[in-house]
Scaffold this active site. Structure first.
Site, PDB file in Angstrom:
ATOM      1  N   CYS A 300      13.869  34.137 -22.006  1.00 25.81           N
ATOM      2  CA  CYS A 300      12.973  34.960 -22.825  1.00 25.81           C
ATOM      3  C   CYS A 300      12.307  36.090 -22.035  1.00 25.81           C
ATOM      4  O   CYS A 300      12.173  37.195 -22.546  1.00 25.81           O
ATOM      5  CB  CYS A 300      11.932  34.124 -23.550  1.00 25.81           C
ATOM      6  SG  CYS A 300      11.340  32.702 -22.678  1.00 25.81           S
ATOM      7  N   ARG A 329      17.242  24.082 -14.518  1.00 27.81           N
ATOM      8  CA  ARG A 329      16.057  23.262 -14.726  1.00 27.81           C
ATOM      9  C   ARG A 329      16.229  21.996 -13.900  1.00 27.81           C
ATOM     10  O   ARG A 329      17.240  21.308 -14.027  1.00 27.81           O
ATOM     11  CB  ARG A 329      15.917  22.872 -16.204  1.00 27.81           C
ATOM     12  CG  ARG A 329      15.798  24.088 -17.094  1.00 27.81           C
ATOM     13  CD  ARG A 329      15.708  23.701 -18.564  1.00 27.81           C
ATOM     14  NE  ARG A 329      15.608  24.903 -19.374  1.00 27.81           N
ATOM     15  CZ  ARG A 329      15.504  24.901 -20.696  1.00 27.81           C
ATOM     16  NH1 ARG A 329      15.459  23.760 -21.341  1.00 27.81           N
ATOM     17  NH2 ARG A 329      15.427  26.032 -21.367  1.00 27.81           N
ATOM     18  N   GLN A 347      22.959  28.802 -22.025  1.00 27.55           N
ATOM     19  CA  GLN A 347      22.513  28.775 -23.410  1.00 27.55           C
ATOM     20  C   GLN A 347      23.123  29.933 -24.185  1.00 27.55           C
ATOM     21  O   GLN A 347      23.321  31.007 -23.640  1.00 27.55           O
ATOM     22  CB  GLN A 347      20.996  28.950 -23.473  1.00 27.55           C
ATOM     23  CG  GLN A 347      20.202  27.856 -22.795  1.00 27.55           C
ATOM     24  CD  GLN A 347      18.718  28.148 -22.883  1.00 27.55           C
ATOM     25  OE1 GLN A 347      18.262  29.199 -22.471  1.00 27.55           O
ATOM     26  NE2 GLN A 347      17.974  27.200 -23.426  1.00 27.55           N
ATOM     27  N   ASP A 349      21.705  32.011 -26.055  1.00 25.57           N
ATOM     28  CA  ASP A 349      20.293  32.282 -26.319  1.00 25.57           C
ATOM     29  C   ASP A 349      20.084  33.651 -26.974  1.00 25.57           C
ATOM     30  O   ASP A 349      20.806  34.596 -26.685  1.00 25.57           O
ATOM     31  CB  ASP A 349      19.546  32.252 -24.978  1.00 25.57           C
ATOM     32  CG  ASP A 349      18.068  31.944 -25.162  1.00 25.57           C
ATOM     33  OD1 ASP A 349      17.649  31.700 -26.308  1.00 25.57           O
ATOM     34  OD2 ASP A 349      17.342  31.962 -24.162  1.00 25.57           O
ATOM     35  N   HIS A 351      16.758  36.278 -28.781  1.00 26.22           N
ATOM     36  CA  HIS A 351      15.358  36.457 -29.154  1.00 26.22           C
ATOM     37  C   HIS A 351      15.268  37.535 -30.215  1.00 26.22           C
ATOM     38  O   HIS A 351      15.836  38.614 -30.064  1.00 26.22           O
ATOM     39  CB  HIS A 351      14.525  36.812 -27.920  1.00 26.22           C
ATOM     40  CG  HIS A 351      14.456  35.672 -26.956  1.00 26.22           C
ATOM     41  ND1 HIS A 351      15.388  35.504 -25.959  1.00 26.22           N
ATOM     42  CD2 HIS A 351      13.616  34.616 -26.875  1.00 26.22           C
ATOM     43  CE1 HIS A 351      15.112  34.393 -25.299  1.00 26.22           C
ATOM     44  NE2 HIS A 351      14.046  33.830 -25.821  1.00 26.22           N
ATOM     45  N   LYS A 430       8.742  24.577 -33.288  1.00 28.91           N
ATOM     46  CA  LYS A 430      10.165  24.864 -33.377  1.00 28.91           C
ATOM     47  C   LYS A 430      10.868  23.999 -34.403  1.00 28.91           C
ATOM     48  O   LYS A 430      10.355  22.962 -34.813  1.00 28.91           O
ATOM     49  CB  LYS A 430      10.812  24.670 -32.005  1.00 28.91           C
ATOM     50  CG  LYS A 430      10.588  23.287 -31.415  1.00 28.91           C
ATOM     51  CD  LYS A 430      11.272  23.141 -30.053  1.00 28.91           C
ATOM     52  CE  LYS A 430      11.116  21.725 -29.535  1.00 28.91           C
ATOM     53  NZ  LYS A 430      11.963  21.400 -28.411  1.00 28.91           N
ATOM     54  N   HIS A 476      12.602  32.574 -30.709  1.00 27.06           N
ATOM     55  CA  HIS A 476      13.597  32.155 -29.715  1.00 27.06           C
ATOM     56  C   HIS A 476      14.588  31.293 -30.479  1.00 27.06           C
ATOM     57  O   HIS A 476      14.173  30.434 -31.249  1.00 27.06           O
ATOM     58  CB  HIS A 476      13.001  31.265 -28.628  1.00 27.06           C
ATOM     59  CG  HIS A 476      11.766  31.793 -27.982  1.00 27.06           C
ATOM     60  ND1 HIS A 476      11.700  32.027 -26.625  1.00 27.06           N
ATOM     61  CD2 HIS A 476      10.546  32.108 -28.469  1.00 27.06           C
ATOM     62  CE1 HIS A 476      10.479  32.457 -26.318  1.00 27.06           C
ATOM     63  NE2 HIS A 476       9.761  32.523 -27.416  1.00 27.06           N
TER      64      HIS A 476
END
Length: 602
Positions: A300, A329, A347, A349, A351, A430, A476
């Site tokens: 992000c 992570r 990911q 991912d 946004h 979420k 997200h």
RNA sequence: GCCGACAUAGCUCAGUUGGCUAGAGCAGCUGAUUUGUAAUCAGCAGGCCCGGGGUUCAAAUCCUCGUGUCGGCACCA
């Protein structure tokens, strides 16, 4: 027929209690109905405790509930108990069951109970959590246990059970507490059901993605590389590339722009975002030239920097950035699990930066996107709205508004969801998309997170109609979640038999003899032209052997070519699914492959 | 991270109570064979027995510390 309990007002009441209170209701018999199994398994847990107590007299007991996959009991002994001891406990259980002890129930006051179990600090712990003044005791032979019931009338009814695993579990589910021993088990009303259950588990094990990933050469892990760092092998690489390219198109169609942020960013940024404070212990850091950098655990911040690169008008919103973002992570060592839980993953991912009035439509659009993909793969999934966690940034008010926004979007579109209290991200609530794996465990894949906090922390803005500065909202979202976990789940879902459009290899070509290899190569090249991967099984092995080898790779289609096929320009097809054989002209064959590869569009 | 178990060839696994040169199948390599729909035959090669330390005349085997894996628990922004 044996009556083991009754059902009154939707509640299961055992015969002991019914007699005591003079209740009558719908009879529950000893069969494999949910109600009967509930009682049976609960009593089996008690029988196990009785056996443990007789084998390990100093055993102390915590709780022994019925759960989705059977039952367990948490306890503690001074002697160490290992998997090898399960057989011994099972044997003891059977010998008690043969004695057909009645299960008797009586009530005592809390004070009496505390006196009775004064030597069992775990039972005392249980009692601390019971608010009432009276508690019930169930007694079978010499063994007595504090319990709410319901129970079978007699332990002789317990015959078909198995202790399945032994593990550690924290008292009260809190890692600050001591660790107890937990034994899991399963019980059924009849022998066949128990057998069928055990066979089903063995069957599920065969589709475990770790096993298939190794067999099919999709991915591997190596001790010297580090725990949780997957290595993608060629076959897995091809599968993943297909998934990536399909998904890339799907994003472009929906107005997402591909962007890319750096792998590590200065720690100051993670302090601004709040990751440093809230998640720092799980991040990888490095120091260079007296500056600290954090390897990104999320994408992000990078996307925020993309947003900040230019001024935005309200007319431009929503703006959607996406990236196949590699994140690191540091997951707890015990959490690692094949591709499902790793320390480095990618990911899908994105946004979405939007106006407050666009939240609902954007959420719905993402939910549709998710559904499109999940239904393509024939996944059953469920959605969960997660609310404010303990560690969180932002005011309660903002949390309230954003949580409500998610619920509204779902409600107004009549979408089903469950609530996970306190399960949100630290910056916002979420919607999680959960898929079930081969042995029934649920894994979070996609996620849609509404965030008012990061825009505030990074002072994001756009120009409104009146040329005033307005803060955008961030959504997200990830659809697959990560390629790692999703491919793991796909592998189990298809038991390795991937459909044509995603399979690592589309076609196995088996030339009958040496002289047919040349044509095999020609065919292989033609397949590449239509974006299909093939492998030629031209080794010096018998034809049967090569067909067998090809079959074992779970390739969707095998084509055999020999004199006949070359003469007629045809191929002999052997279909994986149907095991049927049929002939097609080369032209028809290529067209068929092309159709099958392109039949899916997200 | 915690509790428990496990780690032997590329893979799947044998290897007795510590004791001769650590075995097998598959895969690999070399030959022979050129095959019409699920294993052709023969030969060869392949091991720091997870890594350090220790006990012992002697360790794959026992102890210890790591690393990794498995089953759970806790965790999962």
């Amino acid at each position: 027929m044996n009556e083991i309990a009754i059902k009154k007002d939707g509640e299961i009441i055992d015969t002991q209690t019914a007699k005591e209170l003079g209740f009558e209701g719908e009879q529950i018999h000893l069969d494999n109905s949910a109600d009967a199994l509930e009682v049976l398994r609960h009593s089996t847990a008690h029988l196990m405790a009785q056996a443990i107590k007789s084998l390990y007299p100093d055993a102390e007991f915590y709780v022994g509930p019925v759960v989705k996959e059977g039952f367990y009991y948490d306890f503690k002994t001074s002697t160490e108990i290992g998997a090898g001891d399960l057989k011994k406990i099972e044997k003891q259980m059977l010998s008690f069951a043969k004695k057909k002890y009645k299960i008797e129930k009586y009530e005592i006051t809390m004070d009496e109970a505390k006196e009775k179990f004064k030597n069992d600090h775990l039972k005392l712990e249980v009692m601390k959590r019971i608010p009432s003044d009276m508690v019930s005791i169930y007694k079978q032979g010499e063994f007595e246990d504090l319990c709410r019931g319901p129970h079978l009338p007699n332990i002789g009814l317990i015959r078909y059970f198995k202790l399945t695993k032994i593990a550690g579990a924290y008292l009260g589910g809190d890692s600050k507490n001591e660790m107890l021993t937990r034994i899991y088990g399963i019980a059924f009303a009849d022998k066949e059901s128990l057998k069928a259950h055990m066979e089903q588990l063995a069957e599920a094990e065969k589709r475990d993605h770790r096993k298939l990933g190794n067999e099919m050469k999709l991915f591997t892990f190596r001790e010297e590389v580090g725990a949780g760092f997957p290595i993608w092998l060629p076959a897995g690489g091809r599968l993943r590339a297909r998934l990536e390219s399909l998904l890339f198109k799907a994003h472009r169609k929906r107005g997402y722009e591909p962007v890319r942020g750096p792998e590590m960013l200065r720690s100051d940024l993670w302090k601004t975002s709040g990751h440093y404070q809230n998640y720092g212990e799980n991040m990888y850091f490095t120091h260079i030239d007296e500056l600290e950098f954090g390897v990104k655990p999320m994408n992000c911040v990078g996307h925020i920097k993309v947003y900040e690169d230019e001024l935005h008008s309200y007319r431009d919103l929503p703006i959607k950035y996406f990236e196949y973002g590699v994140v690191h992570r540091h997951e707890a060592s015990g959490a690692l699990h094949g591709l499902f839980r790793v320390r480095e993953f990618t990911q899908d991912d994105a946004h979405i930066f939007c106006r407050a009035d666009q939240i609902e439509e954007q959420i719905i659009e993402v939910v549709d996107f998710v559904d499109k993909i999940m239904s393509t793969f024939e996944f059953d999934y469920k959605m969960m709205i997660s609310t404010k966690p303990e560690k969180a940034v932002g005011s309660d008010e903002v949390w309230e508004v954003s949580t409500q926004a998610l619920k509204n979007a779902m409600d107004q579109n009549e979408l089903a969801y469950e609530i996970d209290e306190g399960g949100g991200a630290f910056y916002g609530p979420k919607i999680d998309i959960k898929i079930t794996d081969a042995i029934g465990r649920e894994w979070q894949c996609g996620t849609i997170q509404l965030d008012f906090n990061l825009p505030e922390r990074f002072k994001l803005e756009y120009n409104g109609e009146d040329n005033d500065k307005i803060q955008p909202v961030m959504i997200h979202r990830a659809i697959l979640g990560s390629f790692e976990r999703f491919i793991g789940i796909l592998t189990e879902h298809y038991a390795g038999e991937f459909p044509m459009f995603i399979a690592p290899t589309q076609v196995a070509i088996v030339p009958v003899a040496e002289t047919h290899k040349e044509y095999a190569k020609v065919l292989s090249d033609k397949l590449i032209d239509i974006n299909a991967d093939s492998e030629i099984y031209g080794k010096n092995d018998s034809l049967n052997k090569r067909i067998r080898t090809a079959e074992k790779t779970r390739v969707p289609m095998i084509v055999v070519i020999g004199d006949e096929e070359i003469a007629n320009k045809t191929v002999a097809i052997r279909d994986r699914r149907t095991r049927e054989q049929y002939n097609l002209s080369e032209e028809e064959f290529l067209k068929l492959i092309q159709t099958k590869i392109n039949e899916v569009n997200f």
